[in-house]
Design a protein around this motif. Structure first.
Motif, PDB file in Angstrom:
ATOM      1  N   GLY A 170      41.894  20.701   5.771  1.00 47.95           N
ATOM      2  CA  GLY A 170      40.778  19.779   5.886  1.00 47.95           C
ATOM      3  C   GLY A 170      40.046  19.549   4.577  1.00 47.95           C
ATOM      4  N   ARG A 194      39.621  13.466   8.521  1.00 43.81           N
ATOM      5  CA  ARG A 194      38.414  13.914   9.208  1.00 43.81           C
ATOM      6  C   ARG A 194      37.396  12.787   9.326  1.00 43.81           C
ATOM      7  NH1 ARG A 194      37.404  17.839   6.126  1.00 43.81           N
ATOM      8  NH2 ARG A 194      35.883  16.807   4.796  1.00 43.81           N
ATOM      9  N   ASN A 218      40.384  14.908  15.835  1.00 46.12           N
ATOM     10  CA  ASN A 218      40.722  16.314  15.608  1.00 46.12           C
ATOM     11  C   ASN A 218      40.374  17.131  16.855  1.00 46.12           C
ATOM     12  OD1 ASN A 218      39.346  19.070  13.835  1.00 46.12           O
ATOM     13  ND2 ASN A 218      41.514  18.683  14.090  1.00 46.12           N
ATOM     14  N   PRO A 248      38.020  21.325  15.734  1.00 46.65           N
ATOM     15  CA  PRO A 248      37.203  21.355  14.513  1.00 46.65           C
ATOM     16  C   PRO A 248      36.548  22.715  14.328  1.00 46.65           C
ATOM     17  CG  PRO A 248      36.000  20.280  16.277  1.00 46.65           C
ATOM     18  CD  PRO A 248      37.382  20.556  16.820  1.00 46.65           C
ATOM     19  N   PRO A 250      42.479  22.031  11.193  1.00 52.50           N
ATOM     20  CA  PRO A 250      42.150  20.726  10.613  1.00 52.50           C
ATOM     21  C   PRO A 250      43.323  19.750  10.612  1.00 52.50           C
ATOM     22  CG  PRO A 250      42.441  22.362   8.886  1.00 52.50           C
ATOM     23  CD  PRO A 250      42.453  23.107  10.190  1.00 52.50           C
ATOM     24  N   TYR A 274      45.613  16.723  15.472  1.00 48.48           N
ATOM     25  CA  TYR A 274      44.898  15.568  16.009  1.00 48.48           C
ATOM     26  C   TYR A 274      45.571  15.089  17.296  1.00 48.48           C
ATOM     27  CZ  TYR A 274      42.076  15.033  11.806  1.00 48.48           C
ATOM     28  OH  TYR A 274      41.167  15.239  10.796  1.00 48.48           O
TER      29      TYR A 274
END
Length: 260
Positions: free
Chosen positions: A170, A179, A189, A192, A210, A213
């Protein structure tokens, strides 16, 4: 979720089986506050193939072992680096997101996409064998509970950069772009950072990832982003229909699929 060794099902069937036996597989209606992060084995509702954007899987809720999305296509159709398959419903927005990331000078690729129930079993057992069951469940979903099996969960990487897992992806240019911008293309995501930047997120019931998704579609992704909630919180509050306490069977809101 990070890849793993091909091992027997002894660990999964032994350690997880004790948990699964304590909760009957059931379909029910969602009531009450967000469940705790205790492990469970309850069939989620809704979970039809057409419910891809609102099907919640987590440490409690699952889909069947033979849940296989009927419209899987290779990610190359999105002109993105990497391999694997995702649902066709996600391809156009995946392509648009990849193009936008590349135009920004932060190109993205795919490290891991769709996984079958059997593949998730192999991965989970590999971690449990190497690090122990209690450790494995903090960063690898048990089979049937993974967003990867839905065909809309993806582990991203920096294009040409290889494995995103070591360190904090991330904080990389590609990870930071994702992000801030992924939700505009329907991707959010799933895991987190937790409150105060903690690596364990109490709301998501999972370790910070990170790179992971989930595709929700642009409308729901925008709503999740605006709410400030995790995907798990948002779907539980707005779409999920499961009572983890009573497990009372109720008719499902949509017809369940016939897995192919």
């Amino acid at each position: 979720r990070r890849g793993g060794l091909l091992l027997t099902g002894a660990i999964f069937l032994g350690a997880w089986g004790l948990v699964a036996l304590s909760l009957a597989l059931s379909t029910a209606r969602a009531v009450g506050p967000l469940p705790s992060c205790d492990l469970g084995d309850v069939y989620t509702v809704p979970r039809g193939y057409d419910d891809w954007s609102v099907t919640l899987v987590d440490r409690l809720l699952r889909v069947e072992a033979d849940y296989v999305p009927p419209d899987l296509v290779h990610v190359s159709e999105a002109n993105i680096a990497g391999g694997g398959y995702v649902r066709a419903v996600a391809i156009d927005d995946l392509r648009a997101m990849a193009e936008a990331a590349a135009a920004n000078g932060t190109p993205i690729g795919i490290w891991s996409a769709y996984r079958s129930y059997d593949e998730q079993t192999q991965i989970f057992n590999g971690y449990a064998n190497q690090f122990g069951f209690d450790d494995a469940i903090t960063y690898s979903q048990v089979p049937g509970h993974s967003e990867h099996q839905l065909g809309v969960g993806v582990d991203f990487m920096t294009a040409g950069g290889g494995n995103p897992l070591p360190g904090d992806w991330g904080a990389t240019p590609a990870g930071a772009w994702m992000r801030e911008n992924s939700w505009k293309f329907g991707w959010v995501n799933s895991y987190p950072l937790g409150e105060g930047g903690a690596l364990w997120n109490d709301a998501a019931c999972f370790h910070y990832e990170p790179w992971h998704y989930r595709y929700l579609g642009r409308e729901i992704a925008a709503a999740v982003h605006e709410s400030g909630l995790t995907i798990r919180e948002y779907l539980w509050m707005n779409h999920t229909m499961v009572d983890p306490v009573t497990g009372s069977p109720l008719p499902t809101p949509t017809p369940l699929p016939t897995p192919t």
